[in-house]
Design a protein around this motif. Structure first.
Motif, PDB file in Angstrom:
ATOM      1  N   GLU A  38       0.818  -1.222   0.000  1.00 18.43           N
ATOM      2  CA  GLU A  38       0.000   0.000   0.000  1.00 18.43           C
ATOM      3  C   GLU A  38       0.851   1.270   0.000  1.00 18.43           C
ATOM      4  N   GLU A  67      -1.847   0.765   6.802  1.00 19.00           N
ATOM      5  CA  GLU A  67      -1.724  -0.623   6.377  1.00 19.00           C
ATOM      6  C   GLU A  67      -0.405  -0.877   5.646  1.00 19.00           C
ATOM      7  N   ASP A  68       0.250   0.194   5.186  1.00 19.31           N
ATOM      8  CA  ASP A  68       1.522   0.035   4.471  1.00 19.31           C
ATOM      9  C   ASP A  68       2.699  -0.192   5.412  1.00 19.31           C
ATOM     10  N   GLU A 125      -8.029   8.481  -2.001  1.00 17.82           N
ATOM     11  CA  GLU A 125      -8.450   7.515  -3.012  1.00 17.82           C
ATOM     12  C   GLU A 125      -9.445   8.211  -3.932  1.00 17.82           C
ATOM     13  N   LYS A 154       0.066   4.697  -1.989  1.00 13.68           N
ATOM     14  CA  LYS A 154      -1.169   5.463  -1.812  1.00 13.68           C
ATOM     15  C   LYS A 154      -0.813   6.845  -1.275  1.00 13.68           C
TER      16      LYS A 154
END
Length: 278
Positions: free
Chosen positions: A94, A174-175, A164, A97
């Motif tokens: 991720e 989450e990365d 997003e 992003k």
């Protein structure tokens, strides 16, 4: 196996005052016959410090970026421009992003990576996106990803977002990835900022590997924590019987004070230029 970690750049100056420092983090790790750059600070000044500390950026096997914030990935483009041999970039799937922070009066402010996947392709950089919860790079070096929530006191900063399309969504980080290195004394865990919570990270790692955690090195993101959270964090360190807590970057003065006070000789402030050998 010997492990040596040299802090190339961090928020605070070196003991001799001769090295550059900045809000950010970059570590040079030598282990298992590999050389790893862990994060790149925000400006690329870590390269000047590396030269002063006799650490060759052309010998790197991996460049590991813990998460997509500018103060950890900002020096990567300078590394690409100056290194003769480019290491494999390792990041969470991720990672690219776009990340933003809610500014007090100016809406959303970009605070993510200065480069994208097109830059990676253009410069023919080997990229390994980590999707799994745990990946072995060598027999003794592993990457951890996807940390579970184990505590109710490690709150994530609600001013951080990812974008997003046209929507801003709260960033759950989450990365974020961490590095684990197996030594004779136990597992050494290296973290960038611990946005998901340092105890969440350590407890998730403990569930994945049956190796006692000997040391934690890096940013613990206690800078915004109140005294109660810091105390619970210290209690967790004690419960896990961690023998070395070498904090950097985003731990904060109050966090540093309380951890030092509680852990005494097990505490180390890992400032710019510090060398840790295990």
């Amino acid at each position: 196996m010997e492990l040596q970690i040299t802090t190339l750049i961090e928020n605070n100056p070196s003991d001799d005052g001769q090295l550059l420092f900045e809000h950010g983090l970059s570590l040079y790790i030598e282990a298992d016959e590999k050389k790893i750059l862990f994060d790149t600070g925000q400006s690329g000044d870590f390269i000047k410090n590396a030269k002063a500390l006799n650490k060759n950026i052309n010998d790197l096997d991996f460049c590991f970026i813990s998460h997509g914030h500018y103060d950890h990935s900002g020096g990567f483009e300078k590394l690409v421009s100056e290194a003769g041999k480019l290491p494999t970039l390792i990041a969470g799937e991720e990672f690219f992003k776009p990340k933003y922070k809610m500014a007090d009066t100016h809406g959303y402010k970009f605070n993510g990576n200065s480069f994208d996947e097109e830059f990676i392709l253009k410069n023919q950089i080997s990229l390994r996106k980590v999707k799994e919860e745990m990946v072995y790079l060598t027999e003794h070096i592993m990457v951890f990803h996807h940390f579970m929530k184990h505590t109710d006191y490690e709150k994530r900063n609600n001013r951080f977002f990812i974008k997003e399309n046209t929507k801003y969504i709260p960033d759950d980080f989450e990365d974020e990835i961490s590095l684990g290195i197996v030594t004779e004394r136990g597992l050494v865990v290296i973290v960038g900022c611990s946005h998901v919570g340092i105890v969440n990270i350590l407890k998730t790692i403990s569930e994945n590997v049956d190796i006692p955690i000997y040391a934690v090195i890096g940013g613990t993101h206690l800078i915004e924590a109140d005294e109660a959270r810091v105390q619970k964090t210290v209690d967790a360190f004690k419960e896990m019987k961690i023998q070395l807590i070498a904090v950097s970057h985003c731990t904060g003065e109050e966090g540093i004070r309380l951890i030092r006070q509680e852990l005494k000789e097990k505490f180390l402030y890992n400032n710019t230029g510090r060398v840790i050998q295990i």
